[in-house]
Design an enzyme around this catalytic site. Structure first.
Site, PDB file in Angstrom:
ATOM      1  N   ASP A  28       9.792  -4.059  14.812  1.00  0.00           N
ATOM      2  CA  ASP A  28       9.633  -2.788  15.327  1.00  0.00           C
ATOM      3  C   ASP A  28       8.325  -2.618  16.365  1.00  0.00           C
ATOM      4  OD1 ASP A  28       9.776   0.251  15.886  1.00  0.00           O
ATOM      5  OD2 ASP A  28       8.253   0.493  14.256  1.00  0.00           O
ATOM      6  N   GLU A  87       2.816  -5.227  23.164  1.00  0.00           N
ATOM      7  CA  GLU A  87       3.420  -3.884  23.346  1.00  0.00           C
ATOM      8  C   GLU A  87       3.090  -3.251  24.802  1.00  0.00           C
ATOM      9  OE1 GLU A  87       3.113  -1.376  20.057  1.00  0.00           O
ATOM     10  OE2 GLU A  87       4.034  -2.999  18.859  1.00  0.00           O
ATOM     11  N   HIS A 113       8.558   0.277  18.527  1.00  0.00           N
ATOM     12  CA  HIS A 113       7.725   0.850  17.896  1.00  0.00           C
ATOM     13  C   HIS A 113       7.678   2.325  17.789  1.00  0.00           C
ATOM     14  CE1 HIS A 113       2.973   0.523  16.605  1.00  0.00           C
ATOM     15  NE2 HIS A 113       3.687   1.519  16.089  1.00  0.00           N
ATOM     16  N   GLY A 131       0.919  -1.202  -0.137  1.00  0.00           N
ATOM     17  CA  GLY A 131      -0.186  -0.031   0.131  1.00  0.00           C
ATOM     18  C   GLY A 131       0.851   1.261   0.014  1.00  0.00           C
ATOM     19  N   ARG A 132       0.439   2.322   0.686  1.00  0.00           N
ATOM     20  CA  ARG A 132       1.256   3.532   0.577  1.00  0.00           C
ATOM     21  C   ARG A 132       2.748   3.277   1.353  1.00  0.00           C
ATOM     22  NH1 ARG A 132      -4.413   5.433   2.702  1.00  0.00           N
ATOM     23  NH2 ARG A 132      -3.695   3.902   4.315  1.00  0.00           N
ATOM     24  N   ILE A 133       2.699   2.761   2.274  1.00  0.00           N
ATOM     25  CA  ILE A 133       4.173   2.481   3.013  1.00  0.00           C
ATOM     26  C   ILE A 133       4.990   1.523   2.168  1.00  0.00           C
ATOM     27  CG2 ILE A 133       5.554   2.081   5.004  1.00  0.00           C
ATOM     28  CD1 ILE A 133       2.779   3.053   6.656  1.00  0.00           C
ATOM     29  N   ARG A 152       2.215  -4.498  12.403  1.00  0.00           N
ATOM     30  CA  ARG A 152       1.584  -4.739  13.820  1.00  0.00           C
ATOM     31  C   ARG A 152       1.913  -5.955  14.404  1.00  0.00           C
ATOM     32  NH1 ARG A 152       0.809   0.070  14.093  1.00  0.00           N
ATOM     33  NH2 ARG A 152      -1.215   1.198  14.224  1.00  0.00           N
ATOM     34  N   ARG A 158      -3.837  -9.108  -1.457  1.00  0.00           N
ATOM     35  CA  ARG A 158      -5.141  -9.795  -1.796  1.00  0.00           C
ATOM     36  C   ARG A 158      -5.408  -9.577  -3.191  1.00  0.00           C
ATOM     37  NH1 ARG A 158      -8.690  -7.622   3.065  1.00  0.00           N
ATOM     38  NH2 ARG A 158      -7.589  -5.683   2.105  1.00  0.00           N
ATOM     39  N   SER A 159      -4.837  -8.503  -3.740  1.00  0.00           N
ATOM     40  CA  SER A 159      -5.116  -8.450  -5.180  1.00  0.00           C
ATOM     41  C   SER A 159      -3.798  -7.720  -5.737  1.00  0.00           C
ATOM     42  CB  SER A 159      -6.395  -7.599  -5.465  1.00  0.00           C
ATOM     43  OG  SER A 159      -6.249  -6.288  -4.846  1.00  0.00           O
TER      44      SER A 159
HETATM   45  P1  NAP Z   1      -2.360   0.845   2.971  1.00  0.00           P
HETATM   46  O1  NAP Z   1      -1.974   1.900   2.309  1.00  0.00           O
HETATM   47  O2  NAP Z   1      -3.824   0.649   3.390  1.00  0.00           O
HETATM   48  O3  NAP Z   1      -1.808  -0.514   2.603  1.00  0.00           O
HETATM   49  C1  NAP Z   1      -2.182  -1.780   3.209  1.00  0.00           C
HETATM   50  C2  NAP Z   1      -1.757  -2.768   2.154  1.00  0.00           C
HETATM   51  O4  NAP Z   1      -1.890  -4.240   2.838  1.00  0.00           O
HETATM   52  C3  NAP Z   1      -2.115  -3.001   0.908  1.00  0.00           C
HETATM   53  O5  NAP Z   1      -1.324  -3.061   0.023  1.00  0.00           O
HETATM   54  C4  NAP Z   1      -3.228  -3.999   0.958  1.00  0.00           C
HETATM   55  O6  NAP Z   1      -3.458  -4.854  -0.360  1.00  0.00           O
HETATM   56  C5  NAP Z   1      -2.295  -5.031   1.865  1.00  0.00           C
HETATM   57  N1  NAP Z   1      -3.313  -5.956   2.782  1.00  0.00           N
HETATM   58  C6  NAP Z   1      -4.442  -5.579   3.588  1.00  0.00           C
HETATM   59  N2  NAP Z   1      -5.178  -6.636   4.052  1.00  0.00           N
HETATM   60  C7  NAP Z   1      -4.221  -7.737   3.415  1.00  0.00           C
HETATM   61  C8  NAP Z   1      -4.387  -9.260   3.698  1.00  0.00           C
HETATM   62  N3  NAP Z   1      -5.218  -9.845   4.516  1.00  0.00           N
HETATM   63  N4  NAP Z   1      -3.160 -10.069   3.168  1.00  0.00           N
HETATM   64  C9  NAP Z   1      -2.477  -9.317   2.322  1.00  0.00           C
HETATM   65  N5  NAP Z   1      -2.319  -8.128   2.216  1.00  0.00           N
HETATM   66  C10 NAP Z   1      -3.377  -7.193   2.541  1.00  0.00           C
HETATM   67  O7  NAP Z   1      -1.654   1.160   4.470  1.00  0.00           O
HETATM   68  P2  NAP Z   1      -0.251   1.890   4.881  1.00  0.00           P
HETATM   69  O8  NAP Z   1      -0.611   3.202   5.073  1.00  0.00           O
HETATM   70  O9  NAP Z   1       0.620   1.527   3.926  1.00  0.00           O
HETATM   71  O10 NAP Z   1      -0.024   1.308   6.360  1.00  0.00           O
HETATM   72  C11 NAP Z   1       0.113   0.086   6.907  1.00  0.00           C
HETATM   73  C12 NAP Z   1       0.054  -0.366   8.101  1.00  0.00           C
HETATM   74  O11 NAP Z   1       1.465  -0.049   8.530  1.00  0.00           O
HETATM   75  C13 NAP Z   1      -0.750   0.403   9.256  1.00  0.00           C
HETATM   76  O12 NAP Z   1      -2.028  -0.114   9.138  1.00  0.00           O
HETATM   77  C14 NAP Z   1      -0.074   0.202  10.445  1.00  0.00           C
HETATM   78  O13 NAP Z   1      -0.703  -0.890  11.057  1.00  0.00           O
HETATM   79  C15 NAP Z   1       1.329  -0.024  10.114  1.00  0.00           C
HETATM   80  N6  NAP Z   1       2.182   1.093  10.534  1.00  0.00           N
HETATM   81  C16 NAP Z   1       3.025   0.925  11.271  1.00  0.00           C
HETATM   82  C17 NAP Z   1       3.937   2.009  11.750  1.00  0.00           C
HETATM   83  C18 NAP Z   1       4.973   1.805  12.750  1.00  0.00           C
HETATM   84  O14 NAP Z   1       5.469   2.523  13.671  1.00  0.00           O
HETATM   85  N7  NAP Z   1       5.680   0.722  12.959  1.00  0.00           N
HETATM   86  C19 NAP Z   1       3.703   3.242  11.193  1.00  0.00           C
HETATM   87  C20 NAP Z   1       2.629   3.338  10.181  1.00  0.00           C
HETATM   88  C21 NAP Z   1       1.914   2.360  10.062  1.00  0.00           C
HETATM   89  P3  NAP Z   1      -4.910  -5.425  -0.497  1.00  0.00           P
HETATM   90  O15 NAP Z   1      -6.070  -4.640  -0.075  1.00  0.00           O
HETATM   91  O16 NAP Z   1      -4.871  -5.808  -2.056  1.00  0.00           O
HETATM   92  O17 NAP Z   1      -4.641  -6.723   0.022  1.00  0.00           O
HETATM   93  C1  8YV Z   2       2.345   5.506  15.658  1.00  0.00           C
HETATM   94  C2  8YV Z   2       1.701   3.793  13.941  1.00  0.00           C
HETATM   95  O1  8YV Z   2       3.258   4.890  16.583  1.00  0.00           O
HETATM   96  O2  8YV Z   2       0.604   4.935  12.315  1.00  0.00           O
HETATM   97  C3  8YV Z   2       0.675   4.157  12.823  1.00  0.00           C
HETATM   98  O3  8YV Z   2      -0.195   3.096  12.398  1.00  0.00           O
HETATM   99  O4  8YV Z   2       1.713   2.540  14.259  1.00  0.00           O
HETATM  100  C4  8YV Z   2       2.713   4.672  14.245  1.00  0.00           C
HETATM  101  O5  8YV Z   2       3.022   5.753  13.595  1.00  0.00           O
HETATM  102  C5  8YV Z   2       1.103   5.091  16.431  1.00  0.00           C
HETATM  103  O6  8YV Z   2       0.040   4.880  15.559  1.00  0.00           O
HETATM  104  C6  8YV Z   2       0.977   6.255  17.382  1.00  0.00           C
HETATM  105  O7  8YV Z   2      -0.160   6.188  17.961  1.00  0.00           O
END
Ligand code: NAP
Ligand code: 8YV
Length: 311
Positions: free
Chosen positions: A246, A251, A269, A144-146, A222, A166-167
């Site tokens: 991370d 947590e 994290h 996705g975005r990240i 996550r 998934r797609s």
């Molecule tokens: P996003 O743009 O919604 O991208 C999510 C991706 O995951 C999409 O490509 C989606 O594609 C895929 N996906 C969703 N469900 C799936 C499944 N069951 N099986 C396989 N692929 C699946 O989200 P994003 O903005 O990139 O953020 C992603 C996640 O990163 C956040 O929701 C958050 O949990 C995590 N995050 C962590 C941190 C941190 O501090 N470590 C910071 C920011 C975000 P399809 O719909 O085609 O499956």
């Molecule tokens: C933050 C994150 O640490 O954006 C997310 O999904 O996991 C991190 O950027 C957290 O959500 C802060 O509440």
């Protein structure tokens, strides 16, 4: 001024902007539940069911973070409540964290740094050689975005990029409809899907064993996406080579077994945790709340409640 319920902490800048337009009540103190029209929260604390139940007049919950698995969006939609999050503004930071985890794991920077700092270099000689991070086959779970930002940064390391979602997406990378197939085909998996029930334990024993004894698992999504007990066993048994994490299932608790392994890199994290990115996230949270006050619309609703946002 309208009443805002604050769940968890907010930054000084967020507080200053919000205080100009809202009376802020902190959860934990006595707050006038019936008067609450807006809620500010974060990806860890979410919106507890008791708050949803008590704050029947709340119209918006604005969350600091892009992941919103801690919020029951179905319950919010059923009540006509908008939920907002902070997409895009953290893409580059979290992608950089994923790349740093990969580099740290491959190049053994933590033990090399300790070797230099401890005097072991002078005493015992050169540090052991590490693995090159260049030219690797890398599988991204969630493009996705990240995930896309991670793929962009990986190009600098001449990576052969694979992905599982998934797609399929319109991208020049190798798509795997099956995650185990991808694990067999790559040397590294980077997890960056949302959390929640749909992705719980996607990385299970079978996937880890397919990645193999020389494989590296990186998780910036996550903790729930990885079966942590299976991860510990796979690392202990040599069925998986390395992990760089991370995020964790409970947590801020990290299993002691992981803390004691030299083939594991652990972060608390901090994927988006820079002053610059957290400021951008905080601004977007406040923009959502103020936009709702001024126009009735929010800026970045989560997809599940986008239809509630007036056009
Ligand atoms: P996003 O743009 O919604 O991208 C999510 C991706 O995951 C999409 O490509 C989606 O594609 C895929 N996906 C969703 N469900 C799936 C499944 N069951 N099986 C396989 N692929 C699946 O989200 P994003 O903005 O990139 O953020 C992603 C996640 O990163 C956040 O929701 C958050 O949990 C995590 N995050 C962590 C941190 C941190 O501090 N470590 C910071 C920011 C975000 P399809 O719909 O085609 O499956
Ligand atoms: C933050 C994150 O640490 O954006 C997310 O999904 O996991 C991190 O950027 C957290 O959500 C802060 O509440």
């Amino acid at each position: 001024m309208p009443d805002l319920l604050q769940i968890g902490g907010i930054t000084g800048d967020m507080r200053a902007r919000l205080a100009e337009r809202f009376t802020i009540h902190q959860m934990g103190d006595d707050y006038p539940a019936d008067a609450i029209t807006h809620i500010v929260t974060n990806g860890h604390d979410g919106v507890p069911a008791a708050v949803l139940e008590a704050c029947q007049n709340a119209k918006v919950a604005a969350s600091y973070g892009v992941g919103y698995d801690a919020i029951d969006t179905n319950a919010c939609v059923a009540r006509g409540m908008l939920v907002t999050h902070t997409p895009d503004v953290l893409n580059q930071e979290v992608a950089t964290t994923a790349i740093m985890l990969m580099l740290t794991s491959f190049r053994n920077f933590l033990s090399d740094e300790a070797h230099a700092r401890s005097g072991a270099w002078e005493r015992d000689g050169n540090a052991p050689l590490s693995r090159s991070a260049d030219g690797r086959r890398v599988g991204i779970l969630g493009l996705g975005r990240i995930g896309q930002a991670i793929a962009d940064k990986l190009k600098a390391f001449d990576a052969d990029i694979h992905y599982h979602t998934r797609s399929p997406k319109d991208v020049p990378y190798t798509y795997h409809a099956d995650l185990v197939d991808m694990a067999r085909a790559v040397e590294v998996i980077i997890c960056i899907t949302p959390g929640g029930a749909a992705t719980r334990h996607l990385i299970n024993r079978e996937v880890m064993e397919a990645l193999g004894p020389d494989g590296t698992l990186i998780n910036v999504s996550r903790g729930s996406v990885v079966d942590e007990a299976a991860l510990v066993t796979a690392l202990q048994d040599g069925k998986l080579g390395y992990a760089a994490l991370d995020v964790f299932e409970q947590e801020p608790k990290i299993p002691d077994a992981l803390k004691s392994m030299s083939n594991v890199v652990l972060l608390p994290h901090v994927g988006s945790g820079t002053h610059e990115t957290r400021a951008a996230m905080g601004n977007l949270v406040v923009d959502n709340l103020l936009s709702h006050l001024d126009t009735g619309r929010v800026v970045t609703p989560v997809p599940e409640c986008a239809h509630l946002n007036p056009s």
